[in-house]
Write a protein that holds these residues in place. Structure first.
Motif, PDB file in Angstrom:
ATOM      1  N   MET A   1     -28.293 -30.394 -33.299  1.00  0.00           N
ATOM      2  CA  MET A   1     -28.364 -31.738 -32.746  1.00  0.00           C
ATOM      3  C   MET A   1     -29.754 -32.014 -32.230  1.00  0.00           C
ATOM      4  N   LYS A   2     -30.329 -33.140 -32.630  1.00  0.00           N
ATOM      5  CA  LYS A   2     -31.670 -33.478 -32.181  1.00  0.00           C
ATOM      6  C   LYS A   2     -31.603 -34.670 -31.254  1.00  0.00           C
ATOM      7  N   ARG A   3     -32.181 -34.513 -30.083  1.00  0.00           N
ATOM      8  CA  ARG A   3     -32.215 -35.599 -29.121  1.00  0.00           C
ATOM      9  C   ARG A   3     -33.640 -35.940 -28.810  1.00  0.00           C
ATOM     10  N   ASP A   4     -33.917 -37.191 -28.637  1.00  0.00           N
ATOM     11  CA  ASP A   4     -35.270 -37.669 -28.399  1.00  0.00           C
ATOM     12  C   ASP A   4     -35.623 -37.471 -26.938  1.00  0.00           C
ATOM     13  N   VAL A   5     -36.163 -36.289 -26.630  1.00  0.00           N
ATOM     14  CA  VAL A   5     -36.494 -35.976 -25.241  1.00  0.00           C
ATOM     15  C   VAL A   5     -37.560 -36.917 -24.721  1.00  0.00           C
ATOM     16  N   PRO A 178     -12.791 -36.013 -26.586  1.00  0.00           N
ATOM     17  CA  PRO A 178     -14.163 -36.371 -26.198  1.00  0.00           C
ATOM     18  C   PRO A 178     -14.628 -37.717 -26.756  1.00  0.00           C
ATOM     19  N   LEU A 179     -13.984 -38.186 -27.811  1.00  0.00           N
ATOM     20  CA  LEU A 179     -14.373 -39.481 -28.362  1.00  0.00           C
ATOM     21  C   LEU A 179     -13.858 -40.641 -27.510  1.00  0.00           C
ATOM     22  N   GLY A 180     -12.911 -40.344 -26.628  1.00  0.00           N
ATOM     23  CA  GLY A 180     -12.378 -41.391 -25.760  1.00  0.00           C
ATOM     24  C   GLY A 180     -12.676 -41.173 -24.294  1.00  0.00           C
ATOM     25  N   LYS A 181     -13.347 -40.079 -23.974  1.00  0.00           N
ATOM     26  CA  LYS A 181     -13.640 -39.739 -22.572  1.00  0.00           C
ATOM     27  C   LYS A 181     -15.105 -39.360 -22.471  1.00  0.00           C
ATOM     28  N   ALA A 182     -15.929 -40.298 -22.007  1.00  0.00           N
ATOM     29  CA  ALA A 182     -17.379 -40.094 -22.006  1.00  0.00           C
ATOM     30  C   ALA A 182     -17.815 -38.904 -21.168  1.00  0.00           C
ATOM     31  N   SER A 183     -17.079 -38.611 -20.081  1.00  0.00           N
ATOM     32  CA  SER A 183     -17.495 -37.505 -19.224  1.00  0.00           C
ATOM     33  C   SER A 183     -17.450 -36.167 -19.957  1.00  0.00           C
ATOM     34  N   TYR A 184     -16.640 -36.074 -21.019  1.00  0.00           N
ATOM     35  CA  TYR A 184     -16.581 -34.828 -21.780  1.00  0.00           C
ATOM     36  C   TYR A 184     -17.865 -34.596 -22.582  1.00  0.00           C
ATOM     37  N   VAL A 185     -18.384 -35.628 -23.213  1.00  0.00           N
ATOM     38  CA  VAL A 185     -19.633 -35.438 -23.951  1.00  0.00           C
ATOM     39  C   VAL A 185     -20.810 -35.318 -22.987  1.00  0.00           C
ATOM     40  N   ASP A 186     -20.711 -35.921 -21.804  1.00  0.00           N
ATOM     41  CA  ASP A 186     -21.723 -35.676 -20.774  1.00  0.00           C
ATOM     42  C   ASP A 186     -21.711 -34.205 -20.378  1.00  0.00           C
ATOM     43  N   ALA A 218     -26.678 -22.672 -27.996  1.00  0.00           N
ATOM     44  CA  ALA A 218     -25.429 -21.915 -27.916  1.00  0.00           C
ATOM     45  C   ALA A 218     -24.270 -22.844 -27.580  1.00  0.00           C
ATOM     46  N   THR A 219     -24.545 -23.847 -26.760  1.00  0.00           N
ATOM     47  CA  THR A 219     -23.518 -24.830 -26.405  1.00  0.00           C
ATOM     48  C   THR A 219     -22.985 -25.526 -27.648  1.00  0.00           C
ATOM     49  N   ALA A 220     -23.884 -25.963 -28.519  1.00  0.00           N
ATOM     50  CA  ALA A 220     -23.459 -26.634 -29.751  1.00  0.00           C
ATOM     51  C   ALA A 220     -22.631 -25.701 -30.625  1.00  0.00           C
ATOM     52  N   ALA A 221     -23.020 -24.417 -30.661  1.00  0.00           N
ATOM     53  CA  ALA A 221     -22.262 -23.447 -31.457  1.00  0.00           C
ATOM     54  C   ALA A 221     -20.851 -23.288 -30.913  1.00  0.00           C
ATOM     55  N   TRP A 222     -20.722 -23.241 -29.566  1.00  0.00           N
ATOM     56  CA  TRP A 222     -19.389 -23.106 -28.975  1.00  0.00           C
ATOM     57  C   TRP A 222     -18.542 -24.349 -29.208  1.00  0.00           C
ATOM     58  N   ILE A 223     -19.138 -25.515 -29.018  1.00  0.00           N
ATOM     59  CA  ILE A 223     -18.405 -26.771 -29.215  1.00  0.00           C
ATOM     60  C   ILE A 223     -17.949 -26.902 -30.666  1.00  0.00           C
ATOM     61  N   LYS A 224     -18.812 -26.522 -31.595  1.00  0.00           N
ATOM     62  CA  LYS A 224     -18.457 -26.562 -33.020  1.00  0.00           C
ATOM     63  C   LYS A 224     -17.266 -25.657 -33.297  1.00  0.00           C
ATOM     64  N   ALA A 225     -17.286 -24.446 -32.735  1.00  0.00           N
ATOM     65  CA  ALA A 225     -16.202 -23.498 -32.960  1.00  0.00           C
ATOM     66  C   ALA A 225     -14.904 -23.964 -32.296  1.00  0.00           C
ATOM     67  N   GLN A 366     -20.900 -37.172 -29.675  1.00  0.00           N
ATOM     68  CA  GLN A 366     -19.662 -37.701 -30.248  1.00  0.00           C
ATOM     69  C   GLN A 366     -19.638 -37.506 -31.760  1.00  0.00           C
ATOM     70  N   ASP A 367     -20.769 -37.792 -32.409  1.00  0.00           N
ATOM     71  CA  ASP A 367     -20.864 -37.576 -33.862  1.00  0.00           C
ATOM     72  C   ASP A 367     -20.681 -36.103 -34.200  1.00  0.00           C
ATOM     73  N   PHE A 368     -21.260 -35.233 -33.380  1.00  0.00           N
ATOM     74  CA  PHE A 368     -21.163 -33.791 -33.607  1.00  0.00           C
ATOM     75  C   PHE A 368     -19.712 -33.335 -33.507  1.00  0.00           C
ATOM     76  N   TRP A 369     -18.996 -33.814 -32.495  1.00  0.00           N
ATOM     77  CA  TRP A 369     -17.582 -33.481 -32.355  1.00  0.00           C
ATOM     78  C   TRP A 369     -16.778 -34.014 -33.535  1.00  0.00           C
ATOM     79  N   ARG A 370     -17.048 -35.259 -33.887  1.00  0.00           N
ATOM     80  CA  ARG A 370     -16.311 -35.900 -34.978  1.00  0.00           C
ATOM     81  C   ARG A 370     -16.482 -35.119 -36.289  1.00  0.00           C
ATOM     82  N   MET A 371     -17.674 -34.653 -36.553  1.00  0.00           N
ATOM     83  CA  MET A 371     -17.951 -33.927 -37.787  1.00  0.00           C
ATOM     84  C   MET A 371     -17.274 -32.560 -37.832  1.00  0.00           C
ATOM     85  N   ASN A 372     -17.057 -31.955 -36.685  1.00  0.00           N
ATOM     86  CA  ASN A 372     -16.574 -30.574 -36.644  1.00  0.00           C
ATOM     87  C   ASN A 372     -15.108 -30.420 -36.261  1.00  0.00           C
TER      88      ASN A 372
END
Length: 375
Positions: A1-5, A178-186, A218-225, A366-372
């Motif tokens: 996931m790439k975010r515009d820091v 997580p697609l309906g609860k913003a605090s989860y993706v936060d 590592a967070t993204a890897a765990w969320i994906k799994a 949200q897109d990352f969750w949706r894809m996985n």
């Protein structure tokens, strides 16, 4: 996931400038006089207070009784609060005078800088509230925690969050979507930004080897799994709590729920247990930001309510649900049912400093969750 820091930092600087020019934090006149504020409030119209918990009805009634005023509490989800405050302001028809909104990123990205609402810090309580919770004023921190069924297990059957990605727990993890609860993706973004090393360390502790990420964090890897392990997604904490804690079950579920649901152990004979010692955290916190809407006809009554809710008496109906005041002098009651107060060192705190980055990263997560996600 790439975010515009770089973009996130730009947004942060811009918002900081806007807060300065618009007065995002209401500066109280000095010296502060609570009695004078009460008298001024009595001359104003009744107030309505929005919050995402039904306990706000009791809190508003207690407030009105204490000060001889009229106040109404209204349970409104954070997303609906956001829409209502903006719509009411644009229509010049303010209905909600105070908001305790469990969406800090939205408050800081939209409500305050665009002039729909403002924060007010009670001057006489300022030295009791940590600096990171003052601007905007964070009223409470609420906990979402991992829970298990105490009728089926003597202790939490899971010791590491990576276990929840194993085949044993496929389809057996209940949580809000997580697609309906913003605090989860936060929460996802907070983990990646402030605790990614601990997620990686938990992997190594569980599997005995370093994580080969395949993802940026590592967070993204765990969320994906986790998403690929077919968790049971619900539209509310109540459904997740029922899946985990309903008595008479034979098939165990793990669940991620609000600490407030532990009151159902007494009220509904539920069997919810707190997963203490879960690595790297047994849960996470999210803030409830207190705001006064611009254009309210009752600014003094609104300030008085904000003062009240920052006291032990004012927050008591929520404290029994494990919601923690940011006032250092206010503690959870000894009979709070989840036991979260004794294990706060095992909970991922929420950093208000990166709330705007959470806002910018929401769509990506949200897109990352949706894809996985797999059923």
């Amino acid at each position: 996931m790439k975010r515009d820091v770089k973009g996130c930092m730009g947004r942060f600087l811009l918002t900081a400038a806007v807060l300065t020019t618009l007065g995002g934090v209401v500066k109280a006149e000095e010296p502060f006089n609570l009695d004078a504020l009460v008298e001024a409030a009595k001359k104003e119209k009744p107030i309505t207070v929005y919050d995402s918990t039904g306990k706000i009805v009791e809190m508003a009634a207690n407030f009105a009784k204490k000060y001889g005023l009229s106040a109404e509490g209204s349970k409104v989800k954070a997303t609906a609060q956001l829409e209502m405050i903006i719509r009411e302001a644009r229509a010049n028809n303010i209905q909600g005078d105070v908001s305790i909104i469990s969406d800090a990123p939205a408050a800081m990205a939209q409500l305050i800088p665009q002039g729909f609402a403002e924060s007010w810090l009670p001057p006489d309580l300022a030295d009791k509230i940590p600096a990171e919770y003052q601007s905007p004023l964070t009223v409470v921190n609420s906990a979402n925690v991992w829970a298990y069924n105490t009728e089926l297990f003597d202790k939490c059957p899971v010791t590491n969050i990576w276990e929840l990605t194993e085949p044993k727990w496929k389809g057996k993890v209940a949580m809000q979507d997580p697609l309906g609860k913003a605090s989860y993706v936060d929460w996802f973004n907070q983990m990646a930004k402030h605790g990614d090393d601990k997620v990686a360390a938990a992997y190594k502790e569980f599997y005995g080897k370093d994580l080969e990420k395949g993802e940026e964090t590592a967070t993204a890897a765990w969320i994906k799994a986790l998403a690929a392990n077919a968790p049971l997604l619900t539209d509310a904490d109540a459904a997740a709590a029922d899946a985990v804690g309903a008595p008479g079950q034979s098939e165990p579920f793990m669940g991620l729920i609000s600490s407030a649901k532990f009151r159902d152990n007494a009220d509904k004979d539920m069997k919810l247990g707190l997963c203490k010692d879960l690595k790297p955290w047994l849960g996470w916190l999210y803030p409830g930001v207190g705001l006064i809407t611009k254009g309210t006809d009752s600014p003094n009554a609104a300030k008085l309510f904000m003062h009240y809710v920052m006291t032990a008496e004012g927050i008591a109906p929520q404290a029994i649900d494990g919601k923690m005041s940011t006032n250092r002098d206010v503690s959870l009651p000894s009979d709070e049912p989840s036991g979260i107060g004794a294990v706060l060192d095992q909970v991922l705190p929420y950093s208000m400093a990166s709330a705007l980055e959470d806002w910018d990263a929401r769509e990506d997560w949200q897109d990352f969750w949706r894809m996985n996600y797999r059923k």
